[in-house]
Design an enzyme around this catalytic site. Structure first.
Site, PDB file in Angstrom:
ATOM      1  N   ARG A 229     -11.084   2.448  37.276  1.00 55.55           N
ATOM      2  CA  ARG A 229     -12.555   2.609  37.750  1.00 55.55           C
ATOM      3  C   ARG A 229     -12.359   3.741  38.946  1.00 55.55           C
ATOM      4  O   ARG A 229     -11.316   3.924  39.460  1.00 55.55           O
ATOM      5  CB  ARG A 229     -13.165   1.427  38.511  1.00 55.55           C
ATOM      6  CG  ARG A 229     -12.422   0.658  39.586  1.00 55.55           C
ATOM      7  CD  ARG A 229     -13.026  -0.089  40.256  1.00 55.55           C
ATOM      8  NE  ARG A 229     -14.170   0.646  40.978  1.00 55.55           N
ATOM      9  CZ  ARG A 229     -15.020   0.251  41.874  1.00 55.55           C
ATOM     10  NH1 ARG A 229     -15.066  -1.097  42.331  1.00 55.55           N
ATOM     11  NH2 ARG A 229     -16.026   0.919  42.502  1.00 55.55           N
ATOM     12  N   HIS A 230     -13.669   4.182  39.248  1.00 55.37           N
ATOM     13  CA  HIS A 230     -13.492   5.236  40.339  1.00 55.37           C
ATOM     14  C   HIS A 230     -13.573   4.366  41.763  1.00 55.37           C
ATOM     15  O   HIS A 230     -14.294   3.306  41.692  1.00 55.37           O
ATOM     16  CB  HIS A 230     -14.837   5.983  40.046  1.00 55.37           C
ATOM     17  CG  HIS A 230     -14.821   7.195  41.106  1.00 55.37           C
ATOM     18  ND1 HIS A 230     -15.103   7.323  42.383  1.00 55.37           N
ATOM     19  CD2 HIS A 230     -14.478   8.580  40.841  1.00 55.37           C
ATOM     20  CE1 HIS A 230     -15.108   8.398  42.881  1.00 55.37           C
ATOM     21  NE2 HIS A 230     -14.689   9.199  42.092  1.00 55.37           N
TER      22      HIS A 230
END
Length: 384
Positions: A229-230
């Site tokens: 994920r970011h």
């Protein structure tokens, strides 16, 4: 040369670098038309000549990093060879080295030594920690720099150990910055007639390659491992399809509304948990549950078709072979084959006026251009 425009076609480079960071930089320069002379140890050459994988024509690793160059053997500790090297460097515009700091000076090949015979030289030094400071003489390899820069500690999943990025990214990034620094210094020389010493510390480069982590640190936090994920946006991750993982990358509210409608859940766009990017990031696991309720019922190929049609950024997770040989790069003219070894390698990643600058010189045999050291070939001097 082929018909592409080569922006460095009047530049001559003496390249003392070995293995990866320096050779990557000078390969970029050679693709742009620079005349790169690789100075190698007699009888052995660059260590990368002996690094696999191999075919019957040699190291594919060496070919990819040294296409378009010429090879000169020189014993850097031999006084006669040293004088010949200085004579040769007088015909050059650029010197590149990646010795440990202090070694070039012991060999009589420091910036000051070269500047004495070629006042306008552009001299690039690539090292682990720079030319000065308490850490300067420490040895450094890519993995060491990934660990020391914080990149390794912020790569991987929270429950797992810190993870090395799956390429020698510190070396390659240092090579890119070296090519940028050299090109900038050549432009400066054209304007002023002055040379320059460009110092490229791998650690500094690797820190500079982390703008998101820099922003997190500036806000008072320490970047941590967050998996795929970011760290500050959502949904920006891999999500489970029925037969694998699909990447979805949404970084603004408008696009999230498009995604919500595509999932058949338009109400998600006004859900209090997901109303802004920050809230979506804070409630990432709840958002994952909502997204995977849809994605888990479709194959990755089906999901990519659905999201492409809606304009939602997405991707399957490809391996390198699928990326380089598959339809995603078709028509991009990304690869070429070395005429001597038959090894396929990537061409220059930049396009100039719509075409990739490319050298057609084959990867050199060790010492193939030794005559250049015995009697340097005259060249046209650039009127800076």
């Amino acid at each position: 040369m082929d018909a592409t425009k080569q922006l460095l076609s009047e530049v001559r480079v003496a390249d003392f670098s070995r293995v990866l960071a320096g050779p990557y930089a000078t390969a970029m320069l050679a693709d742009q038309g620079a005349e790169v002379f690789k100075i190698e140890m007699p009888g052995h050459g660059d260590d990368s000549r002996h690094l696999g994988p191999f075919t019957e024509t040699g190291s594919t690793y060496f070919t990819s990093l040294n296409r378009g160059k010429r090879s000169i053997e020189a014993d850097l500790k031999d006084p006669v060879a040293h004088e010949k090297l200085l004579d040769f460097i007088r015909t050059c515009d650029v010197v590149v080295e990646n010795f440990r700091p202090g070694v070039a000076a012991k060999l009589g090949l420091s910036f000051e030594d070269i500047k004495a015979v070629k006042p306008d030289i552009v001299y690039a030094s690539i090292s682990g920690f720079g030319q000065t400071g308490t850490q300067a003489k420490r040895p450094a390899y890519d993995t060491v720099i990934q660990a020391l820069s914080g990149l390794m500690s912020s790569t991987g999943f929270p429950e797992d150990s810190p993870t090395r990025v799956g390429e020698s990214i510190a070396d390659v990034s240092a090579g890119v910055f070296a090519a940028f620094g050299i090109s900038s210094a050549l432009f400066h020389r054209q304007a002023t007639g002055e040379g320059a010493h460009i110092d490229i510390p791998m650690l500094d480069v690797m820190l500079a390659m982390q703008p998101t982590n820099t922003a997190i640190h500036a806000a008072g936090s320490t970047p941590n491992r967050v998996g795929n994920r970011h760290p500050i946006s959502a949904p920006f991750d891999t999500y489970a399809g029925s037969d694998g993982l699909v990447v979805i990358a949404v970084a603004n509210d408008r696009l999230f509304g498009v995604l919500a409608a595509t999932l058949g859940r338009p109400e998600l766009a006004t859900d209090a948990r997901f109303a802004t990017d920050g809230l979506r990031s804070d409630n990432d696991e709840d958002l994952r549950t909502e997204i995977e309720e849809f994605t888990s019922t479709h194959t990755v190929a089906e999901l990519c078709t659905i999201f492409d049609a809606a304009g939602v950024p997405n991707s399957p997770v490809l391996n390198f072979t699928e990326a380089i040989d598959g339809p995603i790069t078709a028509g991009r003219d990304l690869t070429t084959t070395d005429a001597r070894t038959g090894h396929t390698h990537l061409r220059h990643p930049l396009l100039v006026d719509g075409a990739r600058p490319t050298t057609t010189l084959p990867v050199p045999h060790l010492g193939e251009h030794n005559d250049e050291l015995r009697a340097p070939r005259p060249r046209t001097t650039i009127d800076w």
